[in-house]
Structure formats: structure tokens, C-alpha cells
Design a protein around this motif. Structure first.
Motif, PDB file in Angstrom:
ATOM      1  N   VAL A   1       0.979  -1.096   0.199  1.00 54.50           N
ATOM      2  CA  VAL A   1       0.353   0.305   0.227  1.00 54.50           C
ATOM      3  C   VAL A   1       0.898   1.008   0.252  1.00 54.50           C
ATOM      4  CG1 VAL A   1      -1.961   1.322   1.509  1.00 54.50           C
ATOM      5  CG2 VAL A   1      -1.730  -0.940   1.204  1.00 54.50           C
ATOM      6  N   GLN A   2       0.447   2.468  -1.067  1.00 55.95           N
ATOM      7  CA  GLN A   2       1.630   3.432  -1.472  1.00 55.95           C
ATOM      8  C   GLN A   2       2.245   4.081   0.263  1.00 55.95           C
ATOM      9  OE1 GLN A   2      -0.452   6.755  -3.276  1.00 55.95           O
ATOM     10  NE2 GLN A   2       1.299   7.070  -4.400  1.00 55.95           N
ATOM     11  N   SER A   3       0.685   4.226   0.696  1.00 60.61           N
ATOM     12  CA  SER A   3       1.083   4.965   2.366  1.00 60.61           C
ATOM     13  C   SER A   3       1.556   4.173   3.505  1.00 60.61           C
ATOM     14  CB  SER A   3      -0.668   5.443   2.359  1.00 60.61           C
ATOM     15  OG  SER A   3      -1.295   4.272   3.210  1.00 60.61           O
ATOM     16  N   HIS A   4       1.810   3.423   2.916  1.00 59.15           N
ATOM     17  CA  HIS A   4       2.982   2.510   3.859  1.00 59.15           C
ATOM     18  C   HIS A   4       4.354   2.519   3.687  1.00 59.15           C
ATOM     19  CE1 HIS A   4      -0.054  -0.832   4.947  1.00 59.15           C
ATOM     20  NE2 HIS A   4      -0.473  -0.462   5.638  1.00 59.15           N
ATOM     21  N   VAL A   5       4.752   3.205   2.531  1.00 59.44           N
ATOM     22  CA  VAL A   5       6.191   3.708   1.893  1.00 59.44           C
ATOM     23  C   VAL A   5       6.124   5.003   2.345  1.00 59.44           C
ATOM     24  CG1 VAL A   5       7.626   3.350   0.321  1.00 59.44           C
ATOM     25  CG2 VAL A   5       6.733   1.327   0.728  1.00 59.44           C
ATOM     26  N   PRO A   6       6.397   5.823   2.615  1.00 51.57           N
ATOM     27  CA  PRO A   6       6.995   7.381   3.333  1.00 51.57           C
ATOM     28  C   PRO A   6       7.671   7.540   1.868  1.00 51.57           C
ATOM     29  CG  PRO A   6       7.625   6.231   5.147  1.00 51.57           C
ATOM     30  CD  PRO A   6       7.173   5.143   4.496  1.00 51.57           C
ATOM     31  N   GLU A   7       8.185   7.165   1.585  1.00 54.53           N
ATOM     32  CA  GLU A   7       9.394   7.660   1.013  1.00 54.53           C
ATOM     33  C   GLU A   7       9.055   9.010  -0.892  1.00 54.53           C
ATOM     34  OE1 GLU A   7       9.977   4.618   2.506  1.00 54.53           O
ATOM     35  OE2 GLU A   7      11.544   5.644   3.559  1.00 54.53           O
ATOM     36  N   HIS A   8       7.350   7.771  -1.445  1.00 63.02           N
ATOM     37  CA  HIS A   8       6.383   8.464  -2.507  1.00 63.02           C
ATOM     38  C   HIS A   8       6.579   9.883  -2.220  1.00 63.02           C
ATOM     39  CE1 HIS A   8       5.423   4.293  -3.854  1.00 63.02           C
ATOM     40  NE2 HIS A   8       6.188   3.710  -2.947  1.00 63.02           N
ATOM     41  N   ALA A   9       6.201  10.565  -0.829  1.00 58.18           N
ATOM     42  CA  ALA A   9       6.034  11.579  -0.339  1.00 58.18           C
ATOM     43  C   ALA A   9       7.183  12.156  -0.428  1.00 58.18           C
ATOM     44  CB  ALA A   9       4.916  11.822   0.161  1.00 58.18           C
ATOM     45  N   GLN A  10       7.613  11.945   0.077  1.00 63.80           N
ATOM     46  CA  GLN A  10       9.118  12.569   0.328  1.00 63.80           C
ATOM     47  C   GLN A  10       9.936  13.152  -0.704  1.00 63.80           C
ATOM     48  OE1 GLN A  10      10.923   9.716   3.407  1.00 63.80           O
ATOM     49  NE2 GLN A  10      11.268  11.659   4.110  1.00 63.80           N
TER      50      GLN A  10
ATOM     51  N   VAL B   1      10.906  16.721  -3.826  1.00 63.05           N
ATOM     52  CA  VAL B   1      11.842  16.800  -4.803  1.00 63.05           C
ATOM     53  C   VAL B   1      11.666  16.914  -6.115  1.00 63.05           C
ATOM     54  CG1 VAL B   1      13.887  15.886  -4.895  1.00 63.05           C
ATOM     55  CG2 VAL B   1      13.147  15.762  -3.329  1.00 63.05           C
ATOM     56  N   LEU B   2      10.832  16.158  -6.609  1.00 67.30           N
ATOM     57  CA  LEU B   2       9.925  16.113  -7.912  1.00 67.30           C
ATOM     58  C   LEU B   2       9.330  17.489  -8.591  1.00 67.30           C
ATOM     59  CD1 LEU B   2       9.725  12.379  -8.814  1.00 67.30           C
ATOM     60  CD2 LEU B   2      11.653  14.126  -9.258  1.00 67.30           C
ATOM     61  N   GLU B   3       8.778  17.687  -7.463  1.00 68.51           N
ATOM     62  CA  GLU B   3       7.484  18.779  -7.872  1.00 68.51           C
ATOM     63  C   GLU B   3       8.824  20.353  -7.703  1.00 68.51           C
ATOM     64  OE1 GLU B   3       4.314  19.404  -5.057  1.00 68.51           O
ATOM     65  OE2 GLU B   3       4.253  17.651  -4.958  1.00 68.51           O
ATOM     66  N   CYS B   4       9.739  20.444  -7.112  1.00 74.10           N
ATOM     67  CA  CYS B   4      10.872  21.239  -7.405  1.00 74.10           C
ATOM     68  C   CYS B   4      10.992  21.185  -8.248  1.00 74.10           C
ATOM     69  CB  CYS B   4      11.582  21.148  -6.034  1.00 74.10           C
ATOM     70  SG  CYS B   4      10.345  21.480  -4.799  1.00 74.10           S
ATOM     71  N   LEU B   5      11.446  20.205  -9.451  1.00 70.50           N
ATOM     72  CA  LEU B   5      11.705  20.522 -11.014  1.00 70.50           C
ATOM     73  C   LEU B   5      10.843  20.243 -11.948  1.00 70.50           C
ATOM     74  CD1 LEU B   5      14.574  17.327 -10.506  1.00 70.50           C
ATOM     75  CD2 LEU B   5      14.915  19.220 -10.245  1.00 70.50           C
ATOM     76  N   THR B   6       9.614  20.379 -11.278  1.00 66.50           N
ATOM     77  CA  THR B   6       8.411  20.626 -12.145  1.00 66.50           C
ATOM     78  C   THR B   6       7.948  21.617 -13.423  1.00 66.50           C
ATOM     79  OG1 THR B   6       7.922  18.069 -11.751  1.00 66.50           O
ATOM     80  CG2 THR B   6       6.175  19.679 -12.752  1.00 66.50           C
TER      81      THR B   6
ATOM     82  N   ALA C   1       5.424  10.193 -11.065  1.00 71.98           N
ATOM     83  CA  ALA C   1       7.115   9.800 -11.306  1.00 71.98           C
ATOM     84  C   ALA C   1       7.338   9.616 -10.378  1.00 71.98           C
ATOM     85  CB  ALA C   1       7.342  10.882 -11.870  1.00 71.98           C
ATOM     86  N   ALA C   2       6.994   9.288  -8.537  1.00 65.91           N
ATOM     87  CA  ALA C   2       8.498   9.738  -7.344  1.00 65.91           C
ATOM     88  C   ALA C   2       7.908   8.143  -7.544  1.00 65.91           C
ATOM     89  CB  ALA C   2       7.497  10.441  -6.375  1.00 65.91           C
ATOM     90  N   ASP C   3       6.169   7.439  -7.578  1.00 61.59           N
ATOM     91  CA  ASP C   3       6.389   6.188  -7.388  1.00 61.59           C
ATOM     92  C   ASP C   3       6.954   4.899  -8.258  1.00 61.59           C
ATOM     93  OD1 ASP C   3       3.893   6.919  -5.675  1.00 61.59           O
ATOM     94  OD2 ASP C   3       2.385   6.872  -7.660  1.00 61.59           O
ATOM     95  N   ILE C   4       7.490   5.975  -9.225  1.00 61.97           N
ATOM     96  CA  ILE C   4       7.807   4.983 -10.634  1.00 61.97           C
ATOM     97  C   ILE C   4       9.697   5.119 -10.299  1.00 61.97           C
ATOM     98  CG2 ILE C   4       8.065   5.216 -13.212  1.00 61.97           C
ATOM     99  CD1 ILE C   4       5.771   6.116 -13.506  1.00 61.97           C
TER     100      ILE C   4
END
Ligand code: ATP
Ligand code: MG
Length: 332
Positions: A80-89, A93-98, A133-136
């Protein structure tokens, strides 16, 4: 082995036939050849309003459906995505490059926001493709099995990977979409020019894998077809019939040509009746398997916890490199 990652939103009580034929079937197949990471993307789900109790239930039901379709937790990390906090983290970073303009060009946001009224659409819905994108990129995935509607988002993921690599040194694998052409887009049975969708299809245009199979059969039998009578594959001229032929072919493994030949002297009614039966034969045992997974919630939750652990092993490593490359100070 090369890596694969994909996700599905727990935004409905059931997956639909488009999810299965467009994406989930490939998830199952790719387990034979790739290292596979599959997740239920609850962070994505809350980009539109969700009832907390319903969301939790749907997350489990989603996981049970994935297991029942053949995602094997001994061969894939299922989590489950929310079990892995690194997705949001990583997403931050990627938002700041978009670029704002770049994000504004995403057609799925425009479509979904238009439906809700632009002022009511959340910022999360806007930044959704960057989280994707972060997920991938977190998993250094080479291939991402999705339906055609995700092609533009995948292109953004590729651009962000390349941009990061260019600016900070080679960090990410640049992912490729894995889109199987014949089933890349399954259409609404009542409106065969728009995609079958959890959130947008009319109830009769949508085949839900967990609905009463009798209901599905009825929907197939009353699918919109054109006024002609010939059963031929012609997506432009005969969108409805062509959609039914794509579904039929995918569920049976028979080629479209073979189907055209065997229905040469028959009518739309025959095609629909046969397809309805084929579908019922597919969903009935599937539903039994889902039920058995949901009968043992604590075992299901354990499977997901194990998957999250496997996922985090990879995700934490990637995030550490990213934090270092962008210049964050390590904890002393
Ligand atoms: P929503 O309407 O909430 O976006 P959805 O039906 O698009 O829901 P998702 O969870 O967004 O479902 O998508 C899961 C996967 O199913 C994605 O890979 C997506 O490309 C694929 N998919 C969705 N609809 C179809 C379709 N009609 N045909 C083929 N693939 C599809
Ligand atoms: Mg979608």
C-alpha cells in the motif's frame, strides 16, 4: 532482471474490466520475466474526496482483487503506497523540478478538474502525475504496465528522470510505458467513444469485476452497437462492436480475425450472448477467490506489511541518494 512498477487506485468498490484488460493482466504476466512492485495507491486516491472508512475498506478489497487476479506475493512486492513514506518525500523533490506550465498541460487533470469545477479541484489532483513519477523512479523501474490513458503521465516521469539525471548526475532509470495495444483502451459499453472508467462511466457502461455476474451479463447484452449488422473490427465506423470484439479476444485468446470469421453469418445478439457467458465464467471464480482473501483480513494485512518492507528496502536507498545529490545535510 529488469524492474516493473505499477499502481491502482482504491477509488471504487471494484476494479473494472478496463483496469483488468488494460493493465492488471500485464501485471500478472510480467511476474514471469521481471522484478515486480505493485501497489494500491491510496495517496493518489485522496486527490479527490474520500470517506475514510470506505477508503480503508476499498484498499483491502483492492489488494484482495490483485491477489485473486494472480499477483503473487512470493514473486512481487505487493503493498500500500502510504506504507512507504518515501513516495511523498521524493514527490516533493520532483515537484520542485517540474514547471508549472508543464504540469498544467496534463490532460487528465484538465478532464477531472472540469468535471468537479476548476475551483473545487485540489492541488493534489494537480500534482498527481508528479507523485506518480516519484512512485516509478523510487524503484528504478524500467517498465510500467498501464493503459493508454497514462501515456502522458509516463512521458512526464521520463522527462523528470532525465532532468534530474542531467542536473545532479545519473540517478534514475528512465522508465518506458508498457502498453499492450489491443487492450490499451477498453471503452464504455454505453458510450463506446469514451474510456471505461471507475469515476466517469455510466453504471451500465461499466463492467465491475465484483458486481453480480448476472448484472454484467445484462450490460454486455445491452451494450450499444451501431445500426449495421456485420460483425467486423472497425473502431472508427463500428466503435461498439469493435470494443466487444477486443474484450472477447482478450478474454479467450482468440484473434479478432478468428472471431470475425466465426461470426460471419451471425448477428450482434449472438456475439453479445456468447461474450456475456465468457465474462460470467471469468468473474465467478474470481469473486470466490476475492472473498476468501477477505475472509482472513489479518493474513491479508500481513501480506501487505511484508510487501511494504520489501518496497522500503529499495525506496529508502533511492531516496538517500536523491537527498545527497540535491544537497541536503545528512543527519549528524
Ligand atoms: P479513475 O476514473 O478514478 O481514474 P480508472 O478507471 O482510470 O479510475 P485507475 O486506478 O486510474 O482507474 O487506473 C488503473 C489502471 O487501469 C491504469 O493503468 C489505467 O491506465 C488502466 N485503465 C483504466 N481504465 C482503462 C480502460 N478503460 N482501458 C484500459 N486500461 C484502463
Ligand atoms: Mg485513472
Amino acid at each position: 532482471r529488469l524492474r516493473v512498477l505499477s499502481g491502482i487506485q482504491p477509488t471504487a468498490d471494484s476494479f473494472h474490466l478496463g483496469n483488468y484488460l488494460g493493465a492488471l493482466r500485464q501485471w500478472v504476466r510480467l511476474q514471469d520475466t521481471h522484478d515486480t512492485f505493485y501497489m494500491v495507491v491510496d495517496l493518489h486516491a485522496i486527490t479527490v474526496e474520500q470517506d475514510p472508512k470506505v477508503l480503508r475498506q476499498r484498499t483491502r478489497v483492492s489488494a484482495a482483487q490483485l491477489l485473486a487476479l494472480g499477483v503473487d506475493p512470493d514473486r512481487s512486492a505487493l503493498f500500500v503506497q502510504s506504507h512507504v513514506p518515501e513516495h511523498a518525500q521524493l514527490s516533493w523533490v520532483l515537484e520542485c523540478l517540474t514547471g508549472f506550465g508543464e504540469a498544467s498541460r496534463m490532460t487528465q487533470f484538465k478532464d477531472k478538474a472540469a468535471k468537479q469545477g476548476a475551483d473545487r479541484a485540489s492541488v493534489g489532483l494537480f500534482t498527481y502525475p508528479i507523485l506518480q513519477a516519484a512512485d516509478i523512479l523510487l524503484y528504478q523501474a524500467h517498465a510500467v504496465p498501464v493503459g493508454e490513458d497514462q501515456r502522458q503521465h509516463l512521458e512526464l516521469s521520463r522527462n523528470l528522470a532525465q532532468r534530474f539525471n542531467h542536473r545532479f548526475g545519473k540517478t534514475f532509470v528512465v522508465p518506458e510505458p508498457h502498453i499492450v495495444k489491443d487492450t490499451a483502451k477498453i471503452y464504455d459499453l454505453q458510450d463506446p467513444t469514451s474510456k471505461m472508467s471507475k469515476s466517469a462511466s455510466s453504471p451500465n457502461g461499466l463492467i465491475e469485476l465484483l458486481e453480480d455476474p448476472k448484472r454484467s451479463a445484462k450490460k454486455i447484452r445491452s451494450a450499444v452497437t451501431d445500426t449495421g449488422r456485420e460483425i467486423v473490427f472497425d473502431p472508427e465506423g463500428k466503435a461498439g462492436v469493435s470494443n466487444l470484439l477486443s474484450i472477447y479476444s482478450a478474454l479467450t485468446g482468440k484473434s479478432i480475425e478468428e472471431l470475425e470469421n466465426s461470426y460471419r453469418d451471425k448477428g450482434y445478439g449472438d456475439l453479445k450472448k456468447d461474450l456475456a457467458e465468457i465474462l460470467v465464467e471469468f468473474v465467478t471464480p474470481f469473486q470466490e477467490r476475492v472473498k476468501s482473501y477477505l475472509d482472513d483480513i489479518s493474513e491479508l494485512d500481513k501480506v501487505l506489511a511484508r510487501g511494504a518492507e520489501q518496497a522500503r528496502e529499495v525506496a529508502t536507498r533511492t531516496l538517500a541518494v536523491v537527498y545527497d545529490r540535491v544537497g541536503f545535510l545528512p543527519i549528524g
